[in-house]
Enzyme design. Structure first.
Site, mmCIF file in Angstrom:
data_model
loop_
_atom_site.group_PDB
_atom_site.id
_atom_site.type_symbol
_atom_site.label_atom_id
_atom_site.label_comp_id
_atom_site.label_asym_id
_atom_site.label_seq_id
_atom_site.Cartn_x
_atom_site.Cartn_y
_atom_site.Cartn_z
ATOM 1 N N THR A 59 1.806 3.720 5.119
ATOM 2 C CA THR A 59 2.008 2.364 5.722
ATOM 3 C C THR A 59 1.935 1.274 4.222
ATOM 4 O OG1 THR A 59 0.014 2.134 6.407
ATOM 5 C CG2 THR A 59 1.586 2.772 7.963
ATOM 6 N N SER A 72 -6.299 2.575 3.937
ATOM 7 C CA SER A 72 -5.679 1.788 2.795
ATOM 8 C C SER A 72 -6.769 0.909 2.377
ATOM 9 C CB SER A 72 -4.641 0.760 3.577
ATOM 10 O OG SER A 72 -3.347 1.372 3.592
ATOM 11 N N SER A 125 0.975 -1.376 0.045
ATOM 12 C CA SER A 125 0.020 0.051 -0.080
ATOM 13 C C SER A 125 0.712 1.301 0.176
ATOM 14 C CB SER A 125 -0.848 -0.096 1.140
ATOM 15 O OG SER A 125 -1.858 -0.748 1.068
#
Length: 276
Positions: free
Chosen positions: A219, A128, A74
């Site tokens: 992240t 995400s 991601s």
């Protein structure tokens, strides 16, 4: 574990950031007692961590691994968002984003925020939302996606494993060193995209703001073919001393325990470097 601190880099003027990093690999074999090993004691054979300014590398742990190309997972939402903004697939930060549920049926364990209702780009980015970004990649199309990755010189630029999944343990690979170089080019407007697109992306990437600094980050994480889990944390920090770029990745046997280590390791390193 090899780990270097800023003084070892000040004697390398005139090199690009990536060449500075690469030039240090020959030093790693001779380093038996790294100066700043305490920076990230948890970051050993299956972990790497890089912090750099525009002119020097401040921290480099495990240079061999930092040069190893891995799936971005991601963290690819950074270029994916920028491409969608620059093409006008996403016209503004309030635009509702969703996905075709016949192509991407809701899976057990998905966070509800991914699918209960449309979300704006910042919400999709910060949470995400994988199916939203798979839909964005589909809407961008293979020809334009490839053209942008070539222009960005992003990792190995390989989207051959599937337009809506090449960054999810697929054909696209990027190293921590290359993440740093990409972030530097992004920050300085060197990616040949519109200033408006960059400004919008910056709003999306902002995760923390204090009187002393602003932290922009993403992240990433997922399962590898080996059965191990890979976690990423990449981004940059603006403070009164300038801008500082960072990238780290680590592997572990179990997914969530591995993911939970990313931010604490990176934040501690940034704190010890006096950046946050």
């Amino acid at each position: 574990m090899a780990c270097f601190s800023a003084p070892m880099y000040k004697y390398l003027p005139g090199l690009t950031l990536l060449s500075i990093v690469l030039s240090l690999f020959s030093l790693s074999a001779a380093a038996t007692e790294p100066d700043n090993q305490e920076t990230a004691p948890e970051c050993r054979n299956n972990c790497t961590l890089v912090i750099a300014s525009d002119t020097q590398v401040l921290t480099l742990i495990n240079p061999k691994r930092s040069a190893t190309a891995l799936s971005p997972f991601s963290t690819f939402k950074i270029p994916n968002s920028l491409i969608a903004l620059d093409l006008g697939v996403i016209k503004n930060l309030q635009q509702p984003l969703s996905f075709d549920k016949s192509d991407y049926p809701v899976q057990p364990g998905w966070p509800k925020i991914w699918y209960e209702k449309p979300v704006d780009l910042r919400t999709a980015f910060q949470n995400s939302a994988v199916p939203v970004y798979r839909q964005l990649a589909t809407d961008i199309g293979a020809t334009k996606m490839q053209a942008y990755l070539d222009k960005f010189n992003y990792g190995n630029k390989d989207i051959s494993s599937g337009l809506d999944s090449f960054w999810l343990n697929g054909s696209l690979k990027i190293s921590a060193d290359e993440q740093i170089v990409f972030l530097k080019s992004l920050y300085h407007g060197e990616l040949a995209v519109s200033p408006d697109s960059l400004a919008k992306l910056k709003q999306v990437m902002l995760v923390e703001q204090t009187p002393d600094y602003r932290l922009y980050a993403k992240t990433g994480g997922g399962k590898l073919d080996s059965g191990k889990s890979l976690g990423w944390y990449v981004g940059y920090v603006e403070n009164s001393d300038g801008v500082f770029y960072f990238a780290m990745n680590l592997e572990g046997d179990k997914f969530w325990p591995t993911m939970k280590k990313r931010l604490p390791i990176m934040r501690r390193a940034l704190q010890q470097a006096g950046i946050i």
